[in-house]
Design an enzyme around this catalytic site. Structure first.
Site, PDB file in Angstrom:
ATOM      1  N   ASN A   7       0.733  -1.070   0.115  1.00  0.00           N
ATOM      2  CA  ASN A   7      -0.162  -0.043   0.155  1.00  0.00           C
ATOM      3  C   ASN A   7       0.794   1.143   0.081  1.00  0.00           C
ATOM      4  O   ASN A   7       1.539   1.525   1.015  1.00  0.00           O
ATOM      5  CB  ASN A   7      -0.817  -0.039   1.282  1.00  0.00           C
ATOM      6  CG  ASN A   7      -1.869   1.102   1.246  1.00  0.00           C
ATOM      7  OD1 ASN A   7      -1.914   1.975   0.457  1.00  0.00           O
ATOM      8  ND2 ASN A   7      -2.553   1.126   2.216  1.00  0.00           N
ATOM      9  N   ARG A  91      -2.522  -2.080  -3.524  1.00  0.00           N
ATOM     10  CA  ARG A  91      -3.689  -1.420  -3.432  1.00  0.00           C
ATOM     11  C   ARG A  91      -3.692  -0.077  -4.106  1.00  0.00           C
ATOM     12  O   ARG A  91      -2.641   0.662  -4.400  1.00  0.00           O
ATOM     13  CB  ARG A  91      -3.750  -0.859  -1.878  1.00  0.00           C
ATOM     14  CG  ARG A  91      -4.966   0.137  -1.676  1.00  0.00           C
ATOM     15  CD  ARG A  91      -4.927   0.766  -0.374  1.00  0.00           C
ATOM     16  NE  ARG A  91      -5.960   1.561  -0.268  1.00  0.00           N
ATOM     17  CZ  ARG A  91      -6.105   2.572   0.313  1.00  0.00           C
ATOM     18  NH1 ARG A  91      -5.025   3.369   1.098  1.00  0.00           N
ATOM     19  NH2 ARG A  91      -7.291   3.649   0.512  1.00  0.00           N
ATOM     20  N   HIS A 180     -12.752   3.183   0.079  1.00  0.00           N
ATOM     21  CA  HIS A 180     -12.595   2.213   0.945  1.00  0.00           C
ATOM     22  C   HIS A 180     -13.571   0.764   0.623  1.00  0.00           C
ATOM     23  O   HIS A 180     -13.868   0.118   1.465  1.00  0.00           O
ATOM     24  CB  HIS A 180     -13.256   2.506   2.396  1.00  0.00           C
ATOM     25  CG  HIS A 180     -12.846   3.666   3.004  1.00  0.00           C
ATOM     26  ND1 HIS A 180     -13.405   4.700   3.660  1.00  0.00           N
ATOM     27  CD2 HIS A 180     -11.433   3.810   3.212  1.00  0.00           C
ATOM     28  CE1 HIS A 180     -12.654   5.698   4.051  1.00  0.00           C
ATOM     29  NE2 HIS A 180     -11.458   5.214   4.060  1.00  0.00           N
ATOM     30  N   LEU A 209     -15.474   3.708   9.855  1.00  0.00           N
ATOM     31  CA  LEU A 209     -15.159   5.185  10.449  1.00  0.00           C
ATOM     32  C   LEU A 209     -13.729   5.117  10.979  1.00  0.00           C
ATOM     33  O   LEU A 209     -13.394   4.383  12.217  1.00  0.00           O
ATOM     34  CB  LEU A 209     -16.103   5.203  11.857  1.00  0.00           C
ATOM     35  CG  LEU A 209     -17.596   5.103  11.335  1.00  0.00           C
ATOM     36  CD1 LEU A 209     -18.489   5.211  12.952  1.00  0.00           C
ATOM     37  CD2 LEU A 209     -17.874   5.903  10.351  1.00  0.00           C
ATOM     38  N   GLY A 212     -10.158   8.455   7.966  1.00  0.00           N
ATOM     39  CA  GLY A 212     -11.017   8.787   6.793  1.00  0.00           C
ATOM     40  C   GLY A 212     -12.350   7.822   6.997  1.00  0.00           C
ATOM     41  O   GLY A 212     -12.222   6.822   7.680  1.00  0.00           O
ATOM     42  N   ARG A 241     -11.182  15.829   7.367  1.00  0.00           N
ATOM     43  CA  ARG A 241     -11.988  16.251   5.992  1.00  0.00           C
ATOM     44  C   ARG A 241     -13.285  16.733   6.465  1.00  0.00           C
ATOM     45  O   ARG A 241     -13.813  16.310   7.092  1.00  0.00           O
ATOM     46  CB  ARG A 241     -12.061  15.155   4.977  1.00  0.00           C
ATOM     47  CG  ARG A 241     -10.624  14.505   4.441  1.00  0.00           C
ATOM     48  CD  ARG A 241     -11.047  13.617   3.473  1.00  0.00           C
ATOM     49  NE  ARG A 241      -9.866  12.882   2.966  1.00  0.00           N
ATOM     50  CZ  ARG A 241      -9.632  11.604   3.033  1.00  0.00           C
ATOM     51  NH1 ARG A 241     -10.679  10.842   3.545  1.00  0.00           N
ATOM     52  NH2 ARG A 241      -8.453  11.092   2.642  1.00  0.00           N
ATOM     53  N   GLY A 332     -10.811   2.065  12.620  1.00  0.00           N
ATOM     54  CA  GLY A 332     -10.063   2.584  13.963  1.00  0.00           C
ATOM     55  C   GLY A 332     -11.485   3.020  14.783  1.00  0.00           C
ATOM     56  O   GLY A 332     -11.468   2.499  16.153  1.00  0.00           O
ATOM     57  N   GLU A 385      -8.248  -5.208   5.229  1.00  0.00           N
ATOM     58  CA  GLU A 385      -8.088  -4.860   3.673  1.00  0.00           C
ATOM     59  C   GLU A 385      -6.866  -5.516   3.049  1.00  0.00           C
ATOM     60  O   GLU A 385      -6.912  -5.810   2.061  1.00  0.00           O
ATOM     61  CB  GLU A 385      -7.728  -3.464   3.696  1.00  0.00           C
ATOM     62  CG  GLU A 385      -9.116  -2.587   3.942  1.00  0.00           C
ATOM     63  CD  GLU A 385      -8.843  -0.875   4.164  1.00  0.00           C
ATOM     64  OE1 GLU A 385      -8.532  -0.534   5.227  1.00  0.00           O
ATOM     65  OE2 GLU A 385      -9.210  -0.265   3.299  1.00  0.00           O
TER      66      GLU A 385
HETATM   67  P1  AMP Z   1      -7.922   4.235  10.963  1.00  0.00           P
HETATM   68  O1  AMP Z   1      -7.994   5.255   9.799  1.00  0.00           O
HETATM   69  O2  AMP Z   1      -8.882   3.047  10.579  1.00  0.00           O
HETATM   70  O3  AMP Z   1      -6.588   3.482  11.071  1.00  0.00           O
HETATM   71  O4  AMP Z   1      -8.543   4.655  12.443  1.00  0.00           O
HETATM   72  C1  AMP Z   1      -7.790   5.787  12.947  1.00  0.00           C
HETATM   73  C2  AMP Z   1      -8.666   6.268  13.888  1.00  0.00           C
HETATM   74  O5  AMP Z   1      -9.193   5.265  14.908  1.00  0.00           O
HETATM   75  C3  AMP Z   1      -8.045   7.351  14.732  1.00  0.00           C
HETATM   76  O6  AMP Z   1      -8.562   8.693  14.988  1.00  0.00           O
HETATM   77  C4  AMP Z   1      -7.891   6.724  16.083  1.00  0.00           C
HETATM   78  O7  AMP Z   1      -8.046   7.705  17.188  1.00  0.00           O
HETATM   79  C5  AMP Z   1      -9.125   5.966  16.291  1.00  0.00           C
HETATM   80  N1  AMP Z   1      -9.065   5.092  17.258  1.00  0.00           N
HETATM   81  C6  AMP Z   1      -8.335   4.116  17.300  1.00  0.00           C
HETATM   82  N2  AMP Z   1      -8.274   3.410  18.566  1.00  0.00           N
HETATM   83  C7  AMP Z   1      -9.432   4.139  19.062  1.00  0.00           C
HETATM   84  C8  AMP Z   1     -10.148   3.937  20.351  1.00  0.00           C
HETATM   85  N3  AMP Z   1     -10.092   3.187  21.385  1.00  0.00           N
HETATM   86  N4  AMP Z   1     -11.418   4.694  20.613  1.00  0.00           N
HETATM   87  C9  AMP Z   1     -11.641   5.651  19.835  1.00  0.00           C
HETATM   88  N5  AMP Z   1     -11.035   5.643  18.623  1.00  0.00           N
HETATM   89  C10 AMP Z   1      -9.849   5.077  18.400  1.00  0.00           C
END
Ligand code: AMP
Length: 398
Positions: A7, A91, A180, A209, A212, A241, A332, A385
Site C-alpha cells: 500500500n 492497493r 474504502h 469509521l 477517513g 476532512r 479504527g 483490507e
Molecule cells: P484508521 O484510519 O482506521 O486507522 O483509524 C484511525 C482512527 O481510529 C484514529 O482517529 C484513532 O484515534 C481512532 N481510534 C483508534 N483506537 C481508538 C479507540 N480506542 N477509541 C476511539 N478511537 C480510536
C-alpha cells in the site's frame, strides 16, 4: 503461496506478507518519510520483535528494496529468497469506471491506471511508483491491482450521478466513485458469514469509521450507494476532512480570507472535520472521546456533529435499500469506539435497535452487539483490507 501486499502512499509504504493457505500475516511493516529527512523502516515478523531502522530512503524503489531485504535476511527474515513470494497485491486508490474488479497488472493496465491519475492526483501516482518499483525488483512475479473504487462500480446511475450539467460526466467522468471499497466488501461479506446468512439476501450498511470515513449500502451482495464521492472529501465528517458542505461556502470563505481554490481545498481536506470542529483540539478520535467524557465543549461539539452525520447517512441508506438487516461498524473508530456506536445508535430507535452494552464494550472480535430482541442487528467487524487484497490477488494468479 506467500503474497506480498503493498500500500504505497506519496511518502510512505505499508506492507504485509500473507500466507494464503492459513490467511495469516507472516510479517509486516512500513517505510515512512520516503524522500524526506528522517526516513525509517519498521519491520515485525509475526510473533517477533518490531524493529525500527532509521535509514535514508530516497525513493520508493529503495523502500521496496529494503522491504524485500527485511523479508529475506538471515536474522529476522521470514522467507529464504524472493522465489518464496508468489505474487504481489497492490492497493490502488482510483480505478475510475475502467475497473470494477481487481486485475492482473500488465502494460495496458498501468496505462489505464495512469489515465485515472486526474481523479486521484495525490494517490494514484504513488500507487504506480510502488508497482514500478516492485516490477523492477521482482520482474517475474505476477502483480495484481486491487482498487478502492471497484466495489462501488455496481451503484445505479441515480446513486452515482451529481446534479450537474451532464456534459461534465461525458467529458470528464465527474460522478460518485466511492472509496474504502476493499473494506466495505470484506466487512459486508464477513457479516453474512458470521450471521450464517446468504450474502445475496442481506441488506447491509457498513460504517467504515477511521481517520477517513465512509458509509455504504450493500443490497443483495452489491453496493448500491456510498457516501464518498468523486474524491474522498464527500460524505461523513472525518478526522480532518469536512465531508458534505454547501459548495457555495468555498467561494464565500475564499473571498473573506483571500484564498484560492487549492488553498480552500487544503483547508477542507486537512484543517476541517473533527479537527476543525473541535477548534483544533485534535483529529484523533481518542482525544475527542476523552474530551467528550470530560465535558470539553469543543470535543462535545465535534463528537455530536460527527455522530449525527453518520446517523443521517444510515437513515438515507435505509431509504435507498427500503430497509436494512444489519449495520456494521469497522475501522479504527468504528471498531474501538463503544461510545460513538452508542451515540449513533441512539438515533436509530425507529429501526428497533437495542444495543447490548456488555457486548458493545468488547473489542477485536466479529460480534453482534445488539440484544436478541433487537429488530435490526448491529455488528462490529474488524476490517482486514490486506487480507482482502491477498485473497483478490490469489484468485487472479492461481
Ligand atoms: P484508521 O484510519 O482506521 O486507522 O483509524 C484511525 C482512527 O481510529 C484514529 O482517529 C484513532 O484515534 C481512532 N481510534 C483508534 N483506537 C481508538 C479507540 N480506542 N477509541 C476511539 N478511537 C480510536
Amino acid at each position: 503461496m506467500n503474497i506480498l501486499v503493498i500500500n504505497c502512499g506519496s511518502s510512505s509504504l505499508k506492507f504485509q506478507l500473507i500466507d494464503s493457505m492459513s490467511e495469516k500475516c507472516i510479517a509486516k511493516g512500513n517505510c515512512e518519510r520516503i524522500g524526506i529527512d528522517g526516513s525509517f523502516i519498521t519491520y515485525a515478523p509475526a510473533g517477533g520483535e518490531k524493529e525500527k531502522t532509521v535509514i535514508e530512503i530516497p525513493n520508493h524503489k529503495e523502500g521496496i528494496r529494503l522491504v524485500l531485504e527485511a523479508l529475506t535476511n538471515d536474522k529476522s527474515g521470514v522467507v529464504k529468497d524472493l522465489s518464496e513470494i508468489g505474487a504481489v497485491g497492490h492497493r490502488v486508490v482510483h480505478g475510475g469506471e475502467k475497473f470494477s474488479d481487481a486485475t492482473l497488472i500488465n502494460d495496458e493496465v498501468i496505462k489505464a491506471i495512469e489515465e485515472c491519475n486526474d481523479l486521484a492526483p495525490l494517490h494514484n501516482p504513488a500507487n504506480l511508483i510502488g508497482i514500478d518499483a516492485c516490477k523492477s525488483l521482482m520482474p517475474n512475479t505476477p502483480m495484481v491491482a486491487v482498487f478502492d473504487t471497484a466495489f462501488h462500480q455496481t451503484m445505479p446511475e441515480e446513486a452515482y450521478m451529481y446534479g450537474l450539467p451532464y456534459e461534465y460526466y461525458q467529458k470528464y467522468k465527474i460522478r460518485r466513485y466511492g472509496f474504502h471499497g476493499t473494506s466495505h466488501s470484506y466487512v459486508s461479506k464477513r457479516a453474512a458469514e458470521v450471521l450464517g446468512v446468504d450474502y445475496s439476501e442481506l441488506k447491509t450498511i457498513v460504517c467504515h469509521l477511521g481517520n477517513g470515513a465512509s458509509v455504504s449500502a450493500v443490497k443483495n451482495g452489491v453496493c448500491v450507494d456510498t457516501s464518498m464521492g468523486m474524491t474522498p472529501l464527500e460524505g461523513l465528517i472525518m478526522g480532518t476532512r469536512s465531508g458534505d458542505i454547501d459548495p457555495a461556502i468555498v467561494e464565500f470563505v475564499a473571498n473573506k480570507e483571500n484564498k484560492n481554490v487549492s488553498e480552500m481545498l487544503n483547508i477542507l481536506n486537512k484543517k476541517s472535520g473533527v479537527y476543525g470542529l473541535s477548534n483544533n483540539l485534535s483529529s484523533d478520535f481518542r482525544d475527542i472521546e476523552d474530551g467528550y467524557l470530560a465535558g470539553d465543549e469543543h470535543a462535545v461539539r465535534a463528537m455530536k456533529t460527527f455522530c449525527y452525520r453518520v446517523a443521517k447517512y444510515i437513515g438515507a441508506f435505509v431509504a435507498a435499500m427500503n430497509g436494512v438487516d444489519v449495520i456494521c461498524f469497522t475501522a479504527g473508530v468504528g471498531e474501538n469506539g463503544p461510545i460513538i456506536r452508542n451515540i449513533i445508535c441512539e438515533y436509530l430507535g425507529y429501526l428497533g435497535i437495542e444495543l447490548d452494552q456488555e457486548l458493545n464494550n468488547k473489542r477485536g472480535l466479529d460480534l453482534v452487539v445488539t440484544t436478541t430482541d433487537s429488530k435490526t442487528k448491529v455488528m462490529v467487524i474488524p476490517t482486514n483490507e490486506e487480507l482482502a487484497i491477498a485473497r483478490a490477488t490469489l484468485k487472479l494468479v492461481k
